[in-house]
Design an enzyme around this catalytic site. Structure first.
Site, short mmCIF file in Angstrom:
data_model
loop_
_atom_site.label_atom_id
_atom_site.label_comp_id
_atom_site.label_asym_id
_atom_site.label_seq_id
_atom_site.Cartn_x
_atom_site.Cartn_y
_atom_site.Cartn_z
N SER A 235 79.10 -22.91 -52.50
CA SER A 235 79.43 -22.80 -53.92
C SER A 235 79.98 -24.15 -54.38
O SER A 235 80.80 -24.74 -53.69
CB SER A 235 80.50 -21.71 -54.12
OG SER A 235 81.09 -21.82 -55.41
N ASP B 64 75.53 -4.30 -42.67
CA ASP B 64 76.40 -5.45 -42.46
C ASP B 64 75.61 -6.75 -42.40
O ASP B 64 75.03 -7.09 -41.36
CB ASP B 64 77.17 -5.22 -41.14
CG ASP B 64 78.12 -6.35 -40.84
OD1 ASP B 64 78.68 -6.37 -39.72
OD2 ASP B 64 78.29 -7.23 -41.70
C1 LIG Z 1 86.79 -8.72 -40.74
C2 LIG Z 1 85.36 -8.59 -40.39
N1 LIG Z 1 84.69 -9.89 -40.47
C3 LIG Z 1 84.69 -10.71 -39.41
O1 LIG Z 1 85.27 -10.47 -38.37
C4 LIG Z 1 83.90 -11.95 -39.54
C5 LIG Z 1 84.36 -13.25 -39.20
C6 LIG Z 1 85.70 -13.58 -38.77
C7 LIG Z 1 85.89 -14.45 -37.69
C8 LIG Z 1 87.19 -14.79 -37.30
C9 LIG Z 1 88.29 -14.25 -38.00
C10 LIG Z 1 88.09 -13.37 -39.07
C11 LIG Z 1 86.79 -13.03 -39.46
C12 LIG Z 1 83.40 -14.21 -39.35
S1 LIG Z 1 81.95 -13.51 -39.89
C13 LIG Z 1 82.59 -11.94 -39.98
N2 LIG Z 1 81.86 -10.89 -40.44
C14 LIG Z 1 81.59 -9.85 -39.64
O2 LIG Z 1 81.93 -9.74 -38.51
C15 LIG Z 1 80.81 -8.77 -40.33
N3 LIG Z 1 80.90 -7.55 -39.57
C16 LIG Z 1 82.21 -6.87 -39.66
C17 LIG Z 1 82.10 -5.53 -38.94
C18 LIG Z 1 83.42 -4.88 -38.85
C19 LIG Z 1 84.53 -5.36 -38.20
N4 LIG Z 1 85.54 -4.44 -38.27
C20 LIG Z 1 85.09 -3.37 -39.00
C21 LIG Z 1 85.74 -2.19 -39.37
C22 LIG Z 1 85.01 -1.27 -40.13
C23 LIG Z 1 83.70 -1.53 -40.50
C24 LIG Z 1 83.06 -2.71 -40.13
C25 LIG Z 1 83.76 -3.62 -39.38
#
Ligand SMILES: CCNC(=O)c1c(-c2ccccc2)csc1NC(=O)CNCCc1c[nH]c2ccccc12
Length: 330
Positions: free
Chosen positions: A199, A35
């Site tokens: 971008s 990730d």
């Molecule tokens: C939908 C997942 N992504 C996020 O929440 C996210 C946000 C984010 C912040 C606020 C609202 C929506 C998204 C910013 S950076 C970012 N990226 C991460 O957080 C990367 N890690 C996601 C890990 C993760 C979250 N739920 C899962 C379910 C299965 C496998 C992996 C995951």
């Protein structure tokens, strides 16, 4: 100096890409989600309540002669989709492919939210973001990549995710056989702990590029391509029958015909998300309507170039040059 490679397998609809690692002595094999959008290596563990484990492999620190509890350290992480996990910390040997870090912080979960409990194939996350956003308290810990990058031929890793097929993560080298033409490089702003870039513009289908800069993160842990509302609206306006479906929580459109490509700029180059990758998944068993792989980034504060965007390319995460490279897949 070393290099390494490991295969990653796409789950259904490419919702996530799972990669084998081993922890401890003798090695305990788990399959986790690499990730680039977070920086904690956390795993299901024997410290969790049995009801929270549904098929996952677990890390048992008591069954590892090299585990050492990081006394007084804890971690807690909540992701934007509302999922969360927390626990305590051990130092132990972690191996990915042929690469080993002898004293990697392994965050053993004591609690995980239902999204993770219900994700039977996923035994945890391996953060490849910047260590500045690691959640261990009182002392944040280094990611696997931060711990090994100075032993690599080059301080970089590459992600070669595929559409419905196994891909690979390489560490320390750029495989010239993995891409064709030139890699487009763009500077990274790591100040928020993410692989952030801007971008310069985008285009829908075959139309001309629009000058509209989009700042976002390269995030292998997020499934979809989350873009500014105005860009998403402009894209779905080109699809007959596309509409925002509040039940589904996003734009939905007829699965056929294939929607237009989405093109975004990366410095002097362009990346094309083929229309058939934008039809993320059927919303109903009748397979009439599809949930879009492109959705709005409203409320996040930046865009997220998740797996829908990353799997189109061979992507270089270069910590040495603090830059992202996007190459056309071979
Ligand atoms: C939908 C997942 N992504 C996020 O929440 C996210 C946000 C984010 C912040 C606020 C609202 C929506 C998204 C910013 S950076 C970012 N990226 C991460 O957080 C990367 N890690 C996601 C890990 C993760 C979250 N739920 C899962 C379910 C299965 C496998 C992996 C995951």
């Amino acid at each position: 100096r070393q290099t390494g490679t490991v295969e990653t397998d796409a789950e259904k609809h490419d919702v996530e890409y799972l990669t084998p690692i081993s922890i401890g002595t003798p090695p305990q094999n788990l399959i986790v989600d690499f990730d680039t959008g977070s920086s904690d290596l956390w795993v299901f563990s024997t410290e969790m309540a049995a009801k929270d484990i549904k098929g996952q492999a677990v890390y048992d620190p008591n069954n590892s002669s090299t585990s050492e509890k990081l006394q007084g350290s804890t971690w807690q992480i909540t992701y934007g989709d509302g999922s969360s996990s927390s626990g305590d910390v051990y130092l132990d040997t972690v191996t990915i492919g042929n690469l080993t870090v002898p004293n990697q912080a392994v965050e053993a979960a004591t609690k995980v939210s239902d999204e993770f409990t219900d994700d039977a194939n996923n035994d945890g996350l391996l953060g490849l973001g910047f260590s500045s956003i690691n959640t261990v308290q009182p002392t944040p810990q280094n990611t696997f990549f931060d711990n090994i990058k100075n032993n690599l031929d080059a301080p970089l890793f590459t992600a070669d995710l595929k559409h419905g097929a196994p891909g690979s993560y390489n560490f320390g080298y750029i495989d010239p056989a993995a891409y064709v033409g030139n890699i487009s490089w763009t500077p990274v702003d790591s100040s928020q702990g993410f692989w952030s870039f801007t971008s310069p513009g985008y285009a829908v289908g075959t139309e001309a590029m629009r000058n509209h800069s989009i700042s976002g993160i390269a995030d292998t842990g997020t499934t979809l391509l989350l873009l500014p509302k105005s860009v998403v609206k402009a894209y779905y306006e080109e699809i007959q029958g596309a509409q925002y479906d509040s039940n589904q929580g996003g734009y939905v459109f007829p699965c056929s015909p294939t929607p237009p490509d989405f093109v975004f700029g990366v410095s002097d180059g362009i990346v094309t998300v083929p229309g058939d990758m934008v039809s993320y998944a059927p919303v109903d068993s009748a397979n009439q309507d599809c949930f879009g792989g492109i959705q709005s980034d409203t409320g996040i504060g930046f865009s997220i170039f998740g797996d829908v965007a990353l799997k189109t390319s061979f992507v270089v995460f270069d910590a040495g040059g603090l830059q992202l490279g996007w190459g056309a897949k071979n």
